[in-house]
Motif scaffolding. Structure first.
Motif, PDB file in Angstrom:
ATOM      1  N   SER A   1     -12.082   2.188   8.831  1.00  8.12           N
ATOM      2  CA  SER A   1     -10.739   2.691   9.178  1.00  8.12           C
ATOM      3  C   SER A   1     -10.288   3.679   8.112  1.00  8.12           C
ATOM      4  CB  SER A   1      -9.742   1.536   9.231  1.00  8.12           C
ATOM      5  OG  SER A   1      -8.418   2.053   9.248  1.00  8.12           O
TER       6      SER A   1
ATOM      7  N   ALA B   1     -13.559  -1.875   8.013  1.00 11.39           N
ATOM      8  CA  ALA B   1     -12.283  -1.145   7.900  1.00 11.39           C
ATOM      9  C   ALA B   1     -11.814  -1.039   6.447  1.00 11.39           C
ATOM     10  CB  ALA B   1     -11.215  -1.845   8.747  1.00 11.39           C
ATOM     11  N   HIS B   2     -12.110  -2.080   5.641  1.00 14.18           N
ATOM     12  CA  HIS B   2     -11.613  -2.102   4.254  1.00 14.18           C
ATOM     13  C   HIS B   2     -12.637  -1.572   3.250  1.00 14.18           C
ATOM     14  CE1 HIS B   2      -9.102  -5.937   5.436  1.00 14.18           C
ATOM     15  NE2 HIS B   2      -8.817  -4.890   6.157  1.00 14.18           N
TER      16      HIS B   2
ATOM     17  N   ARG C   1       2.028  -8.698   0.882  1.00 21.23           N
ATOM     18  CA  ARG C   1       1.812  -9.069   2.291  1.00 21.23           C
ATOM     19  C   ARG C   1       0.905 -10.285   2.388  1.00 21.23           C
ATOM     20  NH1 ARG C   1       3.341  -4.983   6.090  1.00 21.23           N
ATOM     21  NH2 ARG C   1       2.414  -6.324   7.661  1.00 21.23           N
TER      22      ARG C   1
ATOM     23  N   GLY D   1      -9.608   3.532  13.765  1.00 18.67           N
ATOM     24  CA  GLY D   1     -10.692   2.556  13.655  1.00 18.67           C
ATOM     25  C   GLY D   1     -10.787   1.634  14.864  1.00 18.67           C
ATOM     26  N   THR D   2      -9.641   1.295  15.443  1.00 15.07           N
ATOM     27  CA  THR D   2      -9.637   0.354  16.563  1.00 15.07           C
ATOM     28  C   THR D   2     -10.393   0.941  17.756  1.00 15.07           C
ATOM     29  OG1 THR D   2      -7.512  -0.475  15.800  1.00 15.07           O
ATOM     30  CG2 THR D   2      -8.132  -1.030  18.050  1.00 15.07           C
TER      31      THR D   2
ATOM     32  N   LYS E   1      -5.128   2.622   3.863  1.00 12.28           N
ATOM     33  CA  LYS E   1      -6.443   2.264   3.325  1.00 12.28           C
ATOM     34  C   LYS E   1      -6.718   3.024   2.025  1.00 12.28           C
ATOM     35  CE  LYS E   1      -7.772  -0.542   6.590  1.00 12.28           C
ATOM     36  NZ  LYS E   1      -6.458  -0.877   7.122  1.00 12.28           N
TER      37      LYS E   1
ATOM     38  N   HIS F   1      -7.076   4.649   8.065  1.00 10.81           N
ATOM     39  CA  HIS F   1      -5.622   4.569   8.242  1.00 10.81           C
ATOM     40  C   HIS F   1      -4.912   4.844   6.907  1.00 10.81           C
ATOM     41  CE1 HIS F   1      -1.688   2.516   8.626  1.00 10.81           C
ATOM     42  NE2 HIS F   1      -1.748   3.030   9.840  1.00 10.81           N
TER      43      HIS F   1
ATOM     44  N   TYR G   1      -1.811 -10.865   4.193  1.00  5.30           N
ATOM     45  CA  TYR G   1      -3.014 -10.530   4.954  1.00  5.30           C
ATOM     46  C   TYR G   1      -4.034 -11.622   4.665  1.00  5.30           C
ATOM     47  CZ  TYR G   1      -1.185  -5.726   5.369  1.00  5.30           C
ATOM     48  OH  TYR G   1      -0.415  -4.616   5.636  1.00  5.30           O
TER      49      TYR G   1
ATOM     50  N   PHE H   1      -7.625  -8.712  10.466  1.00  7.68           N
ATOM     51  CA  PHE H   1      -6.545  -8.023  11.169  1.00  7.68           C
ATOM     52  C   PHE H   1      -6.852  -8.132  12.663  1.00  7.68           C
ATOM     53  CE2 PHE H   1      -4.407  -3.942  12.461  1.00  7.68           C
ATOM     54  CZ  PHE H   1      -3.133  -4.293  12.056  1.00  7.68           C
TER      55      PHE H   1
ATOM     56  N   PRO I   1       0.092   5.512   0.737  1.00 11.87           N
ATOM     57  CA  PRO I   1      -1.015   6.438   0.985  1.00 11.87           C
ATOM     58  C   PRO I   1      -1.228   7.409  -0.174  1.00 11.87           C
ATOM     59  CG  PRO I   1       0.580   6.470   2.804  1.00 11.87           C
ATOM     60  CD  PRO I   1       1.184   5.652   1.711  1.00 11.87           C
TER      61      PRO I   1
ATOM     62  N   ASP J   1     -17.162  -4.905  10.886  1.00 16.15           N
ATOM     63  CA  ASP J   1     -15.867  -4.257  10.771  1.00 16.15           C
ATOM     64  C   ASP J   1     -15.705  -3.981   9.281  1.00 16.15           C
ATOM     65  OD1 ASP J   1     -13.201  -3.733  10.280  1.00 16.15           O
ATOM     66  OD2 ASP J   1     -12.476  -5.013  11.906  1.00 16.15           O
TER      67      ASP J   1
ATOM     68  N   ALA K   1       0.863  -1.199   0.000  1.00 17.72           N
ATOM     69  CA  ALA K   1       0.000   0.000   0.000  1.00 17.72           C
ATOM     70  C   ALA K   1       0.891   1.239   0.000  1.00 17.72           C
ATOM     71  CB  ALA K   1      -0.872   0.009   1.249  1.00 17.72           C
TER      72      ALA K   1
HETATM   73  N1  T4K Z   1     -10.093  -4.067  11.271  1.00 17.72           N
HETATM   74  C1  T4K Z   1      -9.486  -4.453  10.131  1.00 17.72           C
HETATM   75  C2  T4K Z   1     -10.122  -5.542   9.326  1.00 17.72           C
HETATM   76  C3  T4K Z   1      -8.316  -3.836   9.723  1.00 17.72           C
HETATM   77  O1  T4K Z   1      -7.702  -4.232   8.580  1.00 17.72           O
HETATM   78  C4  T4K Z   1      -7.763  -2.796  10.502  1.00 17.72           C
HETATM   79  C5  T4K Z   1      -6.535  -2.174  10.108  1.00 17.72           C
HETATM   80  C6  T4K Z   1      -8.457  -2.419  11.678  1.00 17.72           C
HETATM   81  C7  T4K Z   1      -9.611  -3.094  12.037  1.00 17.72           C
HETATM   82  C8  T4K Z   1      -7.953  -1.329  12.565  1.00 17.72           C
HETATM   83  O2  T4K Z   1      -8.080  -0.048  11.986  1.00 17.72           O
HETATM   84  P1  T4K Z   1      -7.073   1.152  12.438  1.00 17.72           P
HETATM   85  O3  T4K Z   1      -7.094   1.206  13.939  1.00 17.72           O
HETATM   86  O4  T4K Z   1      -5.706   0.854  11.885  1.00 17.72           O
HETATM   87  O5  T4K Z   1      -7.695   2.380  11.824  1.00 17.72           O
HETATM   88  C9  T4K Z   1      -1.778  -2.088   8.317  1.00 17.72           C
HETATM   89  C10 T4K Z   1      -2.512  -0.920   8.919  1.00 17.72           C
HETATM   90  O6  T4K Z   1      -1.720  -0.251   9.903  1.00 17.72           O
HETATM   91  C11 T4K Z   1      -3.824  -1.286   9.532  1.00 17.72           C
HETATM   92  O7  T4K Z   1      -4.559  -0.074   9.663  1.00 17.72           O
HETATM   93  C12 T4K Z   1      -4.598  -2.228   8.623  1.00 17.72           C
HETATM   94  N2  T4K Z   1      -5.832  -2.685   9.195  1.00 17.72           N
HETATM   95  C13 T4K Z   1      -3.752  -3.436   8.276  1.00 17.72           C
HETATM   96  C14 T4K Z   1      -4.465  -4.394   7.356  1.00 17.72           C
HETATM   97  O8  T4K Z   1      -2.590  -2.969   7.610  1.00 17.72           O
HETATM   98  P2  T4K Z   1       0.446  -3.241   9.011  1.00 17.72           P
HETATM   99  O9  T4K Z   1       1.022  -3.598  10.312  1.00 17.72           O
HETATM  100  O10 T4K Z   1       0.444  -4.241   7.921  1.00 17.72           O
HETATM  101  O11 T4K Z   1       1.056  -1.842   8.473  1.00 17.72           O
HETATM  102  P3  T4K Z   1       2.482  -1.501   7.891  1.00 17.72           P
HETATM  103  O12 T4K Z   1       3.045  -0.379   8.685  1.00 17.72           O
HETATM  104  O13 T4K Z   1       3.301  -2.724   7.739  1.00 17.72           O
HETATM  105  O14 T4K Z   1       2.117  -0.908   6.460  1.00 17.72           O
HETATM  106  C15 T4K Z   1       1.876  -1.717   5.312  1.00 17.72           C
HETATM  107  C16 T4K Z   1       2.682  -1.148   4.152  1.00 17.72           C
HETATM  108  O15 T4K Z   1       2.176   0.123   3.786  1.00 17.72           O
HETATM  109  C17 T4K Z   1       4.149  -0.944   4.469  1.00 17.72           C
HETATM  110  O16 T4K Z   1       4.865  -2.049   4.025  1.00 17.72           O
HETATM  111  C18 T4K Z   1       4.543   0.297   3.710  1.00 17.72           C
HETATM  112  C19 T4K Z   1       3.245   0.994   3.381  1.00 17.72           C
HETATM  113  N3  T4K Z   1       3.110   2.267   4.108  1.00 17.72           N
HETATM  114  C20 T4K Z   1       2.649   2.251   5.396  1.00 17.72           C
HETATM  115  C21 T4K Z   1       2.481   3.433   6.073  1.00 17.72           C
HETATM  116  C22 T4K Z   1       1.977   3.454   7.495  1.00 17.72           C
HETATM  117  C23 T4K Z   1       3.443   3.433   3.470  1.00 17.72           C
HETATM  118  O17 T4K Z   1       3.884   3.424   2.301  1.00 17.72           O
HETATM  119  N4  T4K Z   1       3.257   4.629   4.136  1.00 17.72           N
HETATM  120  C24 T4K Z   1       2.781   4.676   5.404  1.00 17.72           C
HETATM  121  O18 T4K Z   1       2.603   5.787   5.962  1.00 17.72           O
HETATM  122  O19 T4K Z   1      -1.063  -2.780   9.303  1.00 17.72           O
END
Ligand code: T4K
Length: 400
Positions: A183, A161-162, A316, A64-65, A188, A185, A318, A88, A14, A159, A12
């Motif tokens: 979410s 979120a997606h 990933r 979202g959490t 997303k 985030h 997921y 997630f 942003p 949920d 992903a």
């Molecule tokens: N319910 C479901 C079904 C969800 O999927 C989620 C969140 C939630 C609830 C909770 O919602 P929130 O509280 O987060 O609003 C990521 C997200 O952090 C998470 O929000 C999301 N689901 C989940 C599916 O994916 P990680 O741990 O895989 O994130 P991360 O940091 O490894 O990022 C993924 C990739 O995105 C990175 O490899 C690089 C890229 N990236 C990431 C960020 C943060 C960027 O290019 N720039 C950035 O700023 O969880």
């Protein structure tokens, strides 16, 4: 030999407004010196989301959490909640933080959402609600879940979120069930850096959620319930406002990327594409999941995942592991061995998709996958001819 990408291609990335637009919005925030606690941009963002989703029953949160945790608390949900293992971990954490026991039931194989038949079979006198997930933005079996929830007097929460921007028969997905959590985030399809939104059927919840996300304050001197702090701030709202205008364009770009992936990957043996959205669904193309069939592809999903990293492609898994397999949730109730969810967790790879991903880069990712597949087949053939078929998987990690 295909060259690796010069820069990492993540699952992903942003979406961002122009820096100029954002700077202009920041000037307003600076002039007002109003940063959080229900500022004018949060109010405006909420109004624009009301128009976008077609409901006034909507509340904004810092993420979202916390939104989901507050929803469960505000709705007074207790006891057991039937939920999915394929999500997630925040979905389950939100239950746990409310001292609710998650009961995991299996998913269906088309869109990876809760299997309604399994849900109904798992209901007991202790069940108070169903918490389903629109995995990858594909709507759950909405009518079946609604029927089951009404029949058994259970609350139905999604949920989502997606699933921001998804519509079913022209109606926003925000209108289904008793409540949905979205979410916003950064990773997303649509985001406000961090952020979350609840939409709900009962208008009374609005006041309740407003208390709960702001310490339970009625006014300067009265606290009417033990709330927490989960308010969205002005910087988040600014990002959300600027990106909401681009929603149609962002979905269209993702649609084109999804289509290109589907055309190209359909030609690679052992890569199984997920069912396309139903005709009634306006999908948001939030994720690009594929299943890897080891026998045909020649490598396992995990081997492909690692191999892609060598090409600077960071797909990933997921959602792997399944939530009940995390150390903190082992031993919780699961109905059966969850075979469909286990199969998905061991085979699904989510490929990079974001609105700025160039179609040429999609082609190159597909070329890389095709190349890995053809070389793994050659190894498999060579190994089988020399009577070493069993050792081919050990060879491939290092020698492909
Ligand atoms: N319910 C479901 C079904 C969800 O999927 C989620 C969140 C939630 C609830 C909770 O919602 P929130 O509280 O987060 O609003 C990521 C997200 O952090 C998470 O929000 C999301 N689901 C989940 C599916 O994916 P990680 O741990 O895989 O994130 P991360 O940091 O490894 O990022 C993924 C990739 O995105 C990175 O490899 C690089 C890229 N990236 C990431 C960020 C943060 C960027 O290019 N720039 C950035 O700023 O969880």
């Amino acid at each position: 030999m295909i060259r690796p990408f010069d820069k990492p291609i993540y699952v992903a990335r942003p979406a961002l407004p122009s820096l100029e637009e954002f700077r202009c919005g920041l000037e307003g925030i600076w002039d007002r010196a109003w940063l959080t606690n229900n500022g004018p941009l949060v109010e405006q963002f909420r109004d624009n989301l009301i128009t976008f989703c077609g409901t006034k029953n909507l509340s904004l949160f810092v993420n979202g959490t916390l939104a989901l945790q507050i929803a469960l608390q505000g709705m007074g949900i207790t006891g057991d909640v039937i939920t999915t293992p394929y999500t997630f971990v925040a979905t389950t954490h939100s239950l746990f933080w409310n001292k609710i026991r998650p009961v995991f039931v299996d998913i269906e194989p088309d869109y990876y959402s809760l299997d309604p038949a399994q849900v109904e079979a798992a209901i007991t006198p202790w069940t108070s609600a169903i918490l389903a997930v629109h995995v990858y933005g594909q709507p759950c079996y909405l009518e079946n879940l609604e029927r089951i929830a009404r029949k058994h007097g259970l609350k139905l929460l999604y949920d989502a979120a997606h699933a921001f921007g998804v519509e079913v028969n022209g109606t926003s997905i925000a209108h289904f069930g008793d409540l949905s959590m979205f979410s916003f985030h950064a990773t997303k399809i649509f985001h406000s850096i961090e952020g979350g939104m609840l939409t709900f059927r009962d208008p009374e919840y609005r006041r309740l959620f407003d208390y709960l996300k702001n310490f339970g304050f009625e006014n300067e001197t009265e606290v009417v319930m033990p709330g927490t702090n989960a308010k969205m701030n002005e910087f988040q709202a600014l990002m959300g406002l600027l990106l909401l205008r681009r929603m149609d364009e962002m979905i269209e770009r993702r649609r084109a990327i999804n289509e290109r992936y589907r055309e190209r990957l359909a030609l690679i043996p052992g890569i199984r594409l997920v069912s396309p959205p139903a005709e009634t669904v306006r999908y948001n193309y939030a994720y690009m999941p594929v299943e890897v069939e080891q026998d045909e592809f020649g490598l396992t999903r995990d081997q492909l995942y690692l191999k892609l990293r060598e090409f600077n492609v960071f797909a990933r898994r997921y959602f792997y592991p399944l939530v009940p397999d995390y150390a903190c949730y082992r031993g919780l109730v699961a109905s059966g061995n969850l075979p469909v969810a286990r199969r998905a967790a061991s085979r699904v790879l989510t490929l990079p998709i974001y609105s700025d991903l160039a179609l040429d880069d999609v082609d190159r990712i597909c070329d890389i996958i095709g190349d890995i597949a053809s070389r793994s087949c050659k190894w498999a053939l060579a190994a089988s001819q020399s009577g070493q078929a069993d050792s081919v998987l050990a060879l491939t990690d290092t020698q492909l």
